[in-house]
Design a protein around this motif. Sequence first.
Motif, PDB file in Angstrom:
ATOM      1  N   ILE A   1      -0.983  -0.402   3.768  1.00  0.00           N
ATOM      2  CA  ILE A   1      -0.135  -1.577   3.550  1.00  0.00           C
ATOM      3  C   ILE A   1      -0.143  -1.968   2.072  1.00  0.00           C
ATOM      4  O   ILE A   1       0.888  -2.323   1.497  1.00  0.00           O
ATOM      5  N   LYS A   2      -1.323  -1.852   1.461  1.00  0.00           N
ATOM      6  CA  LYS A   2      -1.446  -2.203   0.039  1.00  0.00           C
ATOM      7  C   LYS A   2      -0.654  -1.250  -0.839  1.00  0.00           C
ATOM      8  O   LYS A   2      -0.061  -1.663  -1.845  1.00  0.00           O
ATOM      9  N   THR A   3      -0.623   0.034  -0.477  1.00  0.00           N
ATOM     10  CA  THR A   3       0.145   0.994  -1.279  1.00  0.00           C
ATOM     11  C   THR A   3       1.639   0.705  -1.222  1.00  0.00           C
ATOM     12  O   THR A   3       2.397   1.190  -2.070  1.00  0.00           O
ATOM     13  N   LEU A   4       2.061  -0.081  -0.251  1.00  0.00           N
ATOM     14  CA  LEU A   4       3.483  -0.411  -0.100  1.00  0.00           C
ATOM     15  C   LEU A   4       3.849  -1.736  -0.762  1.00  0.00           C
ATOM     16  O   LEU A   4       4.970  -2.216  -0.612  1.00  0.00           O
ATOM     17  N   PHE A   5       2.915  -2.329  -1.502  1.00  0.00           N
ATOM     18  CA  PHE A   5       3.184  -3.601  -2.185  1.00  0.00           C
ATOM     19  C   PHE A   5       4.422  -3.519  -3.071  1.00  0.00           C
ATOM     20  O   PHE A   5       5.219  -4.450  -3.133  1.00  0.00           O
ATOM     21  N   SER A   6       4.563  -2.412  -3.778  1.00  0.00           N
ATOM     22  CA  SER A   6       5.675  -2.301  -4.727  1.00  0.00           C
ATOM     23  C   SER A   6       7.031  -2.290  -4.032  1.00  0.00           C
ATOM     24  O   SER A   6       8.047  -2.628  -4.644  1.00  0.00           O
ATOM     25  N   LEU A   7       7.053  -1.917  -2.749  1.00  0.00           N
ATOM     26  CA  LEU A   7       8.311  -1.880  -2.011  1.00  0.00           C
ATOM     27  C   LEU A   7       8.673  -3.241  -1.410  1.00  0.00           C
ATOM     28  O   LEU A   7       9.841  -3.505  -1.136  1.00  0.00           O
ATOM     29  N   ALA A   8       7.666  -4.081  -1.196  1.00  0.00           N
ATOM     30  CA  ALA A   8       7.919  -5.429  -0.664  1.00  0.00           C
ATOM     31  C   ALA A   8       6.977  -6.400  -1.360  1.00  0.00           C
ATOM     32  O   ALA A   8       6.070  -6.957  -0.743  1.00  0.00           O
ATOM     33  N   PRO A   9       7.178  -6.645  -2.654  1.00  0.00           N
ATOM     34  CA  PRO A   9       6.222  -7.438  -3.436  1.00  0.00           C
ATOM     35  C   PRO A   9       6.130  -8.902  -3.029  1.00  0.00           C
ATOM     36  O   PRO A   9       5.126  -9.556  -3.310  1.00  0.00           O
ATOM     37  N   LEU A  10       7.167  -9.433  -2.384  1.00  0.00           N
ATOM     38  CA  LEU A  10       7.114 -10.824  -1.932  1.00  0.00           C
ATOM     39  C   LEU A  10       6.428 -10.960  -0.581  1.00  0.00           C
ATOM     40  O   LEU A  10       6.011 -12.058  -0.207  1.00  0.00           O
ATOM     41  N   HIS A  11       6.321  -9.849   0.167  1.00  0.00           N
ATOM     42  CA  HIS A  11       5.919  -9.950   1.563  1.00  0.00           C
ATOM     43  C   HIS A  11       4.619  -9.226   1.910  1.00  0.00           C
ATOM     44  O   HIS A  11       3.722  -9.807   2.512  1.00  0.00           O
ATOM     45  N   ASN A  12       4.521  -7.938   1.569  1.00  0.00           N
ATOM     46  CA  ASN A  12       3.320  -7.215   1.958  1.00  0.00           C
ATOM     47  C   ASN A  12       2.032  -7.828   1.409  1.00  0.00           C
ATOM     48  O   ASN A  12       1.020  -7.851   2.115  1.00  0.00           O
ATOM     49  N   PRO A  13       2.017  -8.363   0.170  1.00  0.00           N
ATOM     50  CA  PRO A  13       0.787  -9.024  -0.297  1.00  0.00           C
ATOM     51  C   PRO A  13       0.370 -10.209   0.573  1.00  0.00           C
ATOM     52  O   PRO A  13      -0.788 -10.253   1.015  1.00  0.00           O
ATOM     53  N   PRO A  14       1.274 -11.188   0.877  1.00  0.00           N
ATOM     54  CA  PRO A  14       0.838 -12.261   1.782  1.00  0.00           C
ATOM     55  C   PRO A  14       0.560 -11.767   3.195  1.00  0.00           C
ATOM     56  O   PRO A  14      -0.293 -12.326   3.886  1.00  0.00           O
ATOM     57  N   ASN A  15       1.258 -10.720   3.645  1.00  0.00           N
ATOM     58  CA  ASN A  15       0.961 -10.139   4.949  1.00  0.00           C
ATOM     59  C   ASN A  15      -0.481  -9.632   4.989  1.00  0.00           C
ATOM     60  O   ASN A  15      -1.220  -9.901   5.947  1.00  0.00           O
ATOM     61  N   LEU A  16      -0.894  -8.922   3.949  1.00  0.00           N
ATOM     62  CA  LEU A  16      -2.255  -8.401   3.895  1.00  0.00           C
ATOM     63  C   LEU A  16      -3.271  -9.538   3.736  1.00  0.00           C
ATOM     64  O   LEU A  16      -4.348  -9.500   4.349  1.00  0.00           O
ATOM     65  N   THR A  17      -2.913 -10.553   2.955  1.00  0.00           N
ATOM     66  CA  THR A  17      -3.792 -11.717   2.826  1.00  0.00           C
ATOM     67  C   THR A  17      -4.034 -12.356   4.185  1.00  0.00           C
ATOM     68  O   THR A  17      -5.166 -12.715   4.534  1.00  0.00           O
ATOM     69  N   GLY A  18      -2.966 -12.492   4.966  1.00  0.00           N
ATOM     70  CA  GLY A  18      -3.107 -13.050   6.309  1.00  0.00           C
ATOM     71  C   GLY A  18      -4.066 -12.249   7.164  1.00  0.00           C
ATOM     72  O   GLY A  18      -4.880 -12.810   7.901  1.00  0.00           O
ATOM     73  N   ILE A  19      -3.980 -10.939   7.056  1.00  0.00           N
ATOM     74  CA  ILE A  19      -4.879 -10.064   7.812  1.00  0.00           C
ATOM     75  C   ILE A  19      -6.323 -10.265   7.375  1.00  0.00           C
ATOM     76  O   ILE A  19      -7.229 -10.431   8.200  1.00  0.00           O
ATOM     77  N   GLU A  20      -6.555 -10.267   6.070  1.00  0.00           N
ATOM     78  CA  GLU A  20      -7.923 -10.359   5.549  1.00  0.00           C
ATOM     79  C   GLU A  20      -8.557 -11.722   5.847  1.00  0.00           C
ATOM     80  O   GLU A  20      -9.744 -11.801   6.190  1.00  0.00           O
ATOM     81  N   VAL A  21      -7.779 -12.783   5.714  1.00  0.00           N
ATOM     82  CA  VAL A  21      -8.313 -14.111   6.030  1.00  0.00           C
ATOM     83  C   VAL A  21      -8.607 -14.219   7.523  1.00  0.00           C
ATOM     84  O   VAL A  21      -9.634 -14.753   7.941  1.00  0.00           O
ATOM     85  N   ALA A  22      -7.703 -13.672   8.354  1.00  0.00           N
ATOM     86  CA  ALA A  22      -7.915 -13.692   9.801  1.00  0.00           C
ATOM     87  C   ALA A  22      -9.160 -12.905  10.187  1.00  0.00           C
ATOM     88  O   ALA A  22      -9.905 -13.297  11.089  1.00  0.00           O
ATOM     89  N   GLU A  23      -9.405 -11.803   9.512  1.00  0.00           N
ATOM     90  CA  GLU A  23     -10.606 -11.018   9.795  1.00  0.00           C
ATOM     91  C   GLU A  23     -11.875 -11.812   9.510  1.00  0.00           C
ATOM     92  O   GLU A  23     -12.863 -11.708  10.244  1.00  0.00           O
ATOM     93  N   SER A  24     -11.847 -12.612   8.458  1.00  0.00           N
ATOM     94  CA  SER A  24     -13.041 -13.382   8.097  1.00  0.00           C
ATOM     95  C   SER A  24     -13.264 -14.558   9.044  1.00  0.00           C
ATOM     96  O   SER A  24     -14.403 -14.911   9.350  1.00  0.00           O
ATOM     97  N   ILE A  25     -12.170 -15.160   9.524  1.00  0.00           N
ATOM     98  CA  ILE A  25     -12.281 -16.321  10.412  1.00  0.00           C
ATOM     99  C   ILE A  25     -12.486 -15.894  11.864  1.00  0.00           C
ATOM    100  O   ILE A  25     -13.197 -16.548  12.627  1.00  0.00           O
ATOM    101  N   PHE A  26     -11.856 -14.786  12.232  1.00  0.00           N
ATOM    102  CA  PHE A  26     -11.945 -14.274  13.607  1.00  0.00           C
ATOM    103  C   PHE A  26     -12.515 -12.851  13.571  1.00  0.00           C
ATOM    104  O   PHE A  26     -11.796 -11.881  13.844  1.00  0.00           O
ATOM    105  N   PRO A  27     -13.786 -12.691  13.248  1.00  0.00           N
ATOM    106  CA  PRO A  27     -14.357 -11.357  13.044  1.00  0.00           C
ATOM    107  C   PRO A  27     -14.386 -10.490  14.297  1.00  0.00           C
ATOM    108  O   PRO A  27     -14.434  -9.254  14.183  1.00  0.00           O
TER     109      PRO A  27
END
Length: 401
Positions: free
Chosen positions: A113-139
């Motif tokens: 998903i991170k390698t695709l940041f350049s193709l969706a710079p407005l979206h894939n970064p916050p999408n991945l942030t959502g995943i990472e934050v969710a992993e920390s809160i809901f391990p």
Amino acid sequence: MKNILVINSGSSSLKFQLIQMPEEHVLAFGLVERIGQESGKLSYSSEKFSTSEERQVSNHSEALKSVTMLLMDSKNGVIKNASEIPAIGHRVVHGGDKFSETILIDEKVKTTIKTLFSLAPLHNPPNLTGIEVAESIFPNSRQIAVFDTAFHRSIPPRANRYAIPNSFYEEHNIQVYGFHGTSHKYVSEKAMEHIVDKKSKIISIHLGNGCSITAIEDGKSIDHSLGFAPVNGLIMGTRSGDIDQSVIFYMINQLGYTAQEVSDLLHHKSGMLGLTGYSDLRDIEAEAEKGNRNCKLALEMNAYRIKKYIGAYSAAMNGLDAIIFTAGIGENSNTIRALVCRDMEFLGIELDENENAIRSKEIRKISTNASKVNVLVIPTNEELEIAKQVFSLTSTSTSSV
């Protein structure tokens, strides 16, 4: 029965729903708006409590943490702790050529998903942030990715290929991927139920801060306005939409811009923001009412671009049974809907002005009885569609996942 938390991180917003499946019972839902702007807003609702407050939210991580606190609030929350959510579904905008189906997230998936940041710079970064934050809160929750690009895999080669040397497609997978697929899939299925015909020619118009339009024939996407990355096609909140490539070369070669500066301009400083100084259509419509010429012109340009695509897709499908307006602007702006449908009688589109003016959260027809084309407003529910796919995946055996 499973509680599935769905997180939909947009370019400037975060929507969420906590849904009991398979009953499709919504325990809580809400929206964090205008993330990163001076005047943010958080809305939260459940069966026993609701709140809406103005607050500045600096980033998506802060937004998701605020949502989680409300869900687990000791007095007004709907769950006691993180263990009550076994699965979390994440909307991910760009899956590239790597992902065509809903998938369990692991480190490899996140890296891709991170390698695709350049193709969706407005979206894939916050999408991945959502995943990472969710992993920390809901391990202990299973994190599932649902890709916007998946619905558009049915677009045929004549529509998804670019007229550049074949090697760019064969070696680098440069092609039309399409976006907002979860939304277009959901509303088109609702439209087919509404007009009671599975063999239908439908144009679905998703209008939010990001915008796209899809030609859907017999339930399958056959053409789409967004392409390799989500910046072309319709005029959007901060994105330019279609632009002559020569303008880009001119900006670099004659005006001294770097390629990165041009990319930033087309993604973050163009569209309605570049035309008016405002990215939110509510502000633009208010200013247009006051006589702001730039805002009036921007609304006309926005509608004109949509009209051109309607004409093109009607020709591509050799007919048209229904038009769908959906997402924040599509569902709520009677101004944009009226401008788009104006002077479209040749295609059999006739808008009922009274029906168009009505505000409702229900599916509704806004065309006249004489209109040959059904014009529908269908509230999108990407979250429910994501929950369905997550439930289907997590209900299978662990080995099959």
